[in-house]
Scaffold this motif. Sequence first.
Motif, PDB file in Angstrom:
ATOM      1  N   ARG A 184       3.718   4.517  -0.005  1.00 55.62           N
ATOM      2  CA  ARG A 184       2.754   5.139   0.925  1.00 55.62           C
ATOM      3  C   ARG A 184       2.799   6.471   0.409  1.00 55.62           C
ATOM      4  O   ARG A 184       1.836   7.145   0.257  1.00 55.62           O
ATOM      5  N   ARG A 223      -3.303   9.771  -4.970  1.00 54.55           N
ATOM      6  CA  ARG A 223      -4.820   9.679  -4.807  1.00 54.55           C
ATOM      7  C   ARG A 223      -5.405  11.430  -5.015  1.00 54.55           C
ATOM      8  O   ARG A 223      -6.591  11.509  -5.357  1.00 54.55           O
ATOM      9  N   ASP A 254      -8.934   4.675  -7.929  1.00 55.60           N
ATOM     10  CA  ASP A 254      -8.730   4.363  -6.606  1.00 55.60           C
ATOM     11  C   ASP A 254      -7.556   3.535  -6.778  1.00 55.60           C
ATOM     12  O   ASP A 254      -7.066   3.020  -7.756  1.00 55.60           O
ATOM     13  N   ASP A 259      -4.506   2.155  -3.872  1.00 54.29           N
ATOM     14  CA  ASP A 259      -4.250   1.681  -2.534  1.00 54.29           C
ATOM     15  C   ASP A 259      -3.016   0.983  -2.355  1.00 54.29           C
ATOM     16  O   ASP A 259      -2.390   0.679  -3.352  1.00 54.29           O
ATOM     17  N   ASP A 316      -1.109  -2.045  -0.044  1.00 55.31           N
ATOM     18  CA  ASP A 316      -1.065  -3.218   0.642  1.00 55.31           C
ATOM     19  C   ASP A 316       0.400  -3.658   1.075  1.00 55.31           C
ATOM     20  O   ASP A 316       0.783  -4.281  -0.060  1.00 55.31           O
TER      21      ASP A 316
END
Length: 157
Positions: A68, A75, A89, A91, A93
């Motif tokens: 994280r 980012r 991008d 991300d 999960d």
Amino acid sequence: MRTLLVLTALALVTACGSGGGERERSDRDSSRSERDRDNESEARDGDRGSREDRGRRDVDPDLEDELRAEVREFRNSLPAREGVLTITDVDLDGTEIIYTGRVDADFTSSRIAEFRRVVSRDLCTGETGEVIRRGGAYTYNLRDNDGDDFETTVSSC
């Protein structure tokens, strides 16, 4: 994370090249055939299966927090361009890092197979390999010049 972007860009250069010759157009046209579409669909289904398998693997309990923080930092550098690859991008999960981007080339079935082979090999070394062995995964959702989408996930080494 920057190292990962470089590895991926090198793999894309190898897998996608940058030329636009007649043979590549022929390859691209044949890759759009029904047979190749079926193969690509099966490959995407295999990628989804990998995600399901990850839920059953042992995962380092600290890994999600570490990833994280890395994703948040990465980012800040978006969009990130390296060679033919532009990551637009990123991300997270769970423990799966998902990169979304564009490739300044055209996918063919042979280039996709080569991309998967090179990326799997390269991600399974060094820091990224350690993340995968601890329960992490890397997914690439990419779009080529013709608007064709391609996804692959590396979740085991």
